[in-house]
Design a protein around this motif. Structure first.
Motif, mmCIF file in Angstrom:
data_model
loop_
_atom_site.group_PDB
_atom_site.id
_atom_site.type_symbol
_atom_site.label_atom_id
_atom_site.label_comp_id
_atom_site.label_asym_id
_atom_site.label_seq_id
_atom_site.Cartn_x
_atom_site.Cartn_y
_atom_site.Cartn_z
ATOM 1 N N GLN A 327 0.835 -1.203 0.000
ATOM 2 C CA GLN A 327 0.000 0.000 0.000
ATOM 3 C C GLN A 327 0.866 1.248 0.000
ATOM 4 O OE1 GLN A 327 -3.278 -0.690 -0.329
ATOM 5 N NE2 GLN A 327 -3.346 1.441 -0.994
ATOM 6 N N LEU A 328 1.966 1.191 0.732
ATOM 7 C CA LEU A 328 2.877 2.342 0.787
ATOM 8 C C LEU A 328 3.392 2.674 -0.623
ATOM 9 C CD1 LEU A 328 4.381 4.418 2.484
ATOM 10 C CD2 LEU A 328 6.084 2.681 3.041
ATOM 11 N N ASP A 329 3.692 1.659 -1.402
ATOM 12 C CA ASP A 329 4.155 1.889 -2.789
ATOM 13 C C ASP A 329 3.072 2.584 -3.614
ATOM 14 O OD1 ASP A 329 6.492 0.639 -2.086
ATOM 15 O OD2 ASP A 329 5.960 -1.304 -2.972
ATOM 16 N N ILE A 330 1.815 2.149 -3.405
ATOM 17 C CA ILE A 330 0.706 2.762 -4.176
ATOM 18 C C ILE A 330 0.558 4.234 -3.793
ATOM 19 C CG2 ILE A 330 -1.816 2.734 -4.511
ATOM 20 C CD1 ILE A 330 -1.677 -0.351 -4.109
ATOM 21 N N ILE A 331 0.589 4.513 -2.493
ATOM 22 C CA ILE A 331 0.434 5.892 -2.012
ATOM 23 C C ILE A 331 1.527 6.770 -2.629
ATOM 24 C CG2 ILE A 331 0.511 7.363 0.058
ATOM 25 C CD1 ILE A 331 -0.452 4.764 1.611
ATOM 26 N N GLU A 332 2.742 6.275 -2.533
ATOM 27 C CA GLU A 332 3.885 7.043 -3.042
ATOM 28 C C GLU A 332 3.740 7.305 -4.550
ATOM 29 O OE1 GLU A 332 7.698 5.091 -2.450
ATOM 30 O OE2 GLU A 332 8.372 6.958 -1.543
ATOM 31 N N SER A 333 3.315 6.280 -5.282
ATOM 32 C CA SER A 333 3.217 6.463 -6.737
ATOM 33 C C SER A 333 2.106 7.459 -7.085
ATOM 34 C CB SER A 333 2.993 5.125 -7.441
ATOM 35 O OG SER A 333 1.692 4.660 -7.178
ATOM 36 N N HIS A 334 0.999 7.466 -6.320
ATOM 37 C CA HIS A 334 -0.077 8.420 -6.613
ATOM 38 C C HIS A 334 0.389 9.850 -6.363
ATOM 39 C CE1 HIS A 334 -3.829 5.590 -6.414
ATOM 40 N NE2 HIS A 334 -2.869 5.116 -7.168
ATOM 41 N N VAL A 335 1.100 10.063 -5.271
ATOM 42 C CA VAL A 335 1.542 11.432 -4.958
ATOM 43 C C VAL A 335 2.602 11.876 -5.981
ATOM 44 C CG1 VAL A 335 2.635 12.918 -3.225
ATOM 45 C CG2 VAL A 335 0.931 11.230 -2.514
ATOM 46 N N GLU A 336 3.501 10.979 -6.322
ATOM 47 C CA GLU A 336 4.538 11.338 -7.321
ATOM 48 C C GLU A 336 3.901 11.683 -8.665
ATOM 49 O OE1 GLU A 336 7.387 8.166 -7.361
ATOM 50 O OE2 GLU A 336 8.274 8.844 -5.460
ATOM 51 N N ASP A 337 2.900 10.897 -9.045
ATOM 52 C CA ASP A 337 2.192 11.159 -10.307
ATOM 53 C C ASP A 337 1.527 12.539 -10.263
ATOM 54 O OD1 ASP A 337 0.580 10.131 -12.797
ATOM 55 O OD2 ASP A 337 -0.961 10.780 -11.373
ATOM 56 N N ALA A 338 0.908 12.855 -9.114
ATOM 57 C CA ALA A 338 0.224 14.145 -8.982
ATOM 58 C C ALA A 338 1.238 15.298 -9.076
ATOM 59 C CB ALA A 338 -0.539 14.206 -7.652
ATOM 60 N N ILE A 339 2.358 15.147 -8.401
ATOM 61 C CA ILE A 339 3.377 16.211 -8.415
ATOM 62 C C ILE A 339 3.901 16.401 -9.849
ATOM 63 C CG2 ILE A 339 5.683 16.889 -7.577
ATOM 64 C CD1 ILE A 339 4.964 15.351 -4.946
ATOM 65 N N ALA A 340 4.154 15.288 -10.514
ATOM 66 C CA ALA A 340 4.677 15.382 -11.892
ATOM 67 C C ALA A 340 3.680 16.080 -12.816
ATOM 68 C CB ALA A 340 4.978 13.976 -12.408
ATOM 69 N N LYS A 341 2.371 15.982 -12.476
ATOM 70 C CA LYS A 341 1.352 16.595 -13.349
ATOM 71 C C LYS A 341 0.933 17.978 -12.844
ATOM 72 C CE LYS A 341 -0.382 12.182 -15.056
ATOM 73 N NZ LYS A 341 -1.265 11.055 -14.737
ATOM 74 N N GLY A 342 1.658 18.515 -11.876
ATOM 75 C CA GLY A 342 1.412 19.909 -11.495
ATOM 76 C C GLY A 342 0.762 20.142 -10.140
#
Ligand code: NAD
Length: 513
Positions: A327-342
């Motif tokens: 779950q920690l990996d999923i959380i991290e990937s969602h936040v990273e994706d959001a940051i990369a998209k602005g």
């Protein structure tokens, strides 16, 4: 750093073994064996045998065992709190409220009400039928129910369905998550101490292999709580055997904040909705839509409050660990994706560097949109993405722009408007001016729309879902009415057609109907 890892040597009987670690310290806390399809079949045989005597007891007698289980739970609440905290790393307050308090409420609720709710009931028939027939509806146990549960509410999500299935007269095979097997085992321990006969509730330890074997076994119903992906597999297994199932699956619950809301209350609700249980709450707040008029003040209030939260793993703290490394990996990937998209990180936005264990900082994101995973996929972590919208209509449109539909919250001082908005939301249930409490409110049927699930659990309806509702229709004329069935004749047909006209074609008939 896996929380669940294989042990290289199998058990003496050749079963796979899994080692479970604490998400806080990453130290081992115990091992389980992965029970096989053969184990499931043997448990099912024992359950079938035990169910006969249990199902023959009156509901009052079964409810009495629930009452005793409640007394045991009150006495042993510290054991439950300690077990839950050890395998999840959740805050003590959450172990008390979400697991023990809610479990007491469930046991008390069904112990008190099941005898009335499951009493055979006479129902009056309509029209002319009532002159010759009478109807009684009986609530009969289904037989053996398989209950498969997740790791986020490891005690309550196992105990609550077990309490309902048991009081309805079923035997239960419970398969708790491999991430939190010891909380599931405590449910059986408590019922055993309360005097539940052996074999009526058995716990099957293991991972997906055991879950799949249970879903494919010859049980009479599966009550599944977990992810959409596994839910689909369980549904397919049940469909193949034509047995019913309820599926309580994931969500992406929206929170709509209207211009007239109390901003501090809404901010506090957003925090509770997003960070309670470290955000690993099926109907937690996963995305927020706030109308532009109050967006600055609301975002400021959420940011201020979120910055004050204390994260930790022992002592007094507000936000605990992530329970599972995946779950920690999923959380991290969602936040990273959001940051990369602005997206803009207002608070948190990273793993907590102060801890070796599974900790993700309480995170507030702004400038988010529906191109980001964090607004579309279940994050299931301590992340609150806030999106500014022009008005309530836009909030509603975006709230419904999801493949999920578990629950939603609406924040406004106008109760009429709240209901109007709620009735347009594609969600299983709605909570007004509070975080989603629908699971904790036994009277409220709980279940999702769209990919969030199939069927509803809890309360009157959920309890009866563990029964076969059997109508027994008997006659008032001691069998005499059936003697005139044959032979058919044109005379009889004409009579019947005149009767149809009388019953549904005249005002007298409609009045009697
Ligand atoms: P999961 O689907 O991975 O696992 C749930 C259970 O199913 C576990 O016991 C697991 O061992 C078992 N399982 C795995 N593979 C299986 C298979 N092929 N057949 C049968 N059983 C199998 O879910 P999870 O990660 O444990 O739980 C998190 C998910 O649960 C989230 O999506 C969350 O939203 C959801 N959830 C929903 C509710 C609700 O009431 N709607 C409540 C809590 C959690």
């Amino acid at each position: 750093m896996a929380i669940v890892e294989p042990v290289s040597s199998p058990s003496a009987e050749g079963r796979r073994r899994l080692r479970i670690k604490s998400p806080v310290t990453l130290e081992p806390i115990g091992e389980i064996e992965v029970q096989t399809a053969g184990d499931v079949a043997s448990a099912l045989d024992r359950a079938r045998e035990a169910q006969v005597e249990w199902g023959a007891r009156t509901v009052e007698e079964r409810a009495h065992v629930l009452k005793r289980a409640l007394a045991v739970l009150i006495r042993r609440q510290d054991d439950v709190i300690e077990t839950v905290m050890r395998e999840t790393g959740k805050a003590r307050g959450e172990a008390i409220q979400m697991e023990v308090f809610a479990a007491c409420d469930s046991l008390g609720y069904y112990a008190k009400r099941a005898p009335r709710l499951l009493r055979a009931e006479k129902r009056s028939l309509h029209g002319m039928l009532r002159l010759v027939k009478k109807l009684k509806v009986h609530y009969r146990p289904l037989g053996v129910v398989g209950i498969i549960t997740p790791w986020n509410g490891p005690f309550i999500l196992s105990l609550n369905p077990c309490a309902q299935a048991l009081v309805a007269g079923n035997a239960v095979l419970l398969k708790p998550s491999e991430v939190t097997p010891f909380s599931g085992a405590m449910v059986a321990e408590i019922f055993a101490e309360a005097g539940l006969p052996e074999g009526v509730l058995q716990v099957l330890t293991g991972d997906g292999e055991t879950g799949a074997a249970l879903a494919e076994a010859a049980v009479d119903k599966i009550a599944f709580t977990g992810s959409v992906a596994t839910g689909r597999k369980v549904a397919a297994a049940c469909a193949a055997r034509l047995v019913p199932c309820t599926l309580e699956l994931g969500g992406k619950d929206p929170m709509i904040v209207c211009a007239d809301t109390d901003i501090e209350s809404a901010a506090s609700g957003a925090l509770a909705g997003a960070f309670m249980n470290t955000g690993q709450y099926c109907c937690g707040t996963e995305r927020v839509y706030v109308v532009d008029e109050i967006a600055d003040d609301f975002i400021e209030a959420v940011t201020r409050r979120a910055s004050q939260l204390r994260q930790g793993g022992e002592g007094e703290f507000d936000v605990g660990a992530i329970f599972w490394d995946k779950q920690l990996d999923i959380i991290e990937s969602h936040v990273e994706d959001a940051i990369a998209k602005g997206a803009k990180v207002l608070v948190g936005g990273r793993r907590n560097p102060d801890y070796d264990g599974l900790f993700y900082e309480p995170t507030v994101l702004a400038d988010v949109d529906h191109d980001m995973l964090v607004m579309r996929e279940e994050t299931f972590g301590p992340v609150v993405p806030i999106m500014r919208v022009a008005d309530e209509a836009e909030a509603l449109r975006l709230a419904n722009d999801s493949r999920y539909g578990l629950s939603a919250t609406i924040w406004t001082k106008d109760s009429h408007k709240a209901t109007e908005l709620a009735l347009q939301i594609q969600a299983g249930g709605v909570c007004v001016n509070d975080m989603t409490l629908t699971y904790g409110c036994q009277e409220a049927p709980f279940g999702g729309l769209r990919e969030s699930g199939v069927g509803q659990v809890n309360g009157d309806q959920g309890l009866k879902g563990y029964c076969h509702v059997m109508p027994i229709i008997s006659d008032r004329l001691a069998g005499k009415a059936s003697q005139s069935f044959y032979p058919y004749s044109f005379k009889k047909d004409a009579k019947m057609q005149r009767l149809i006209k009388l019953l549904w074609g005249t005002s007298l008939g409609r009045m009697l109907g």
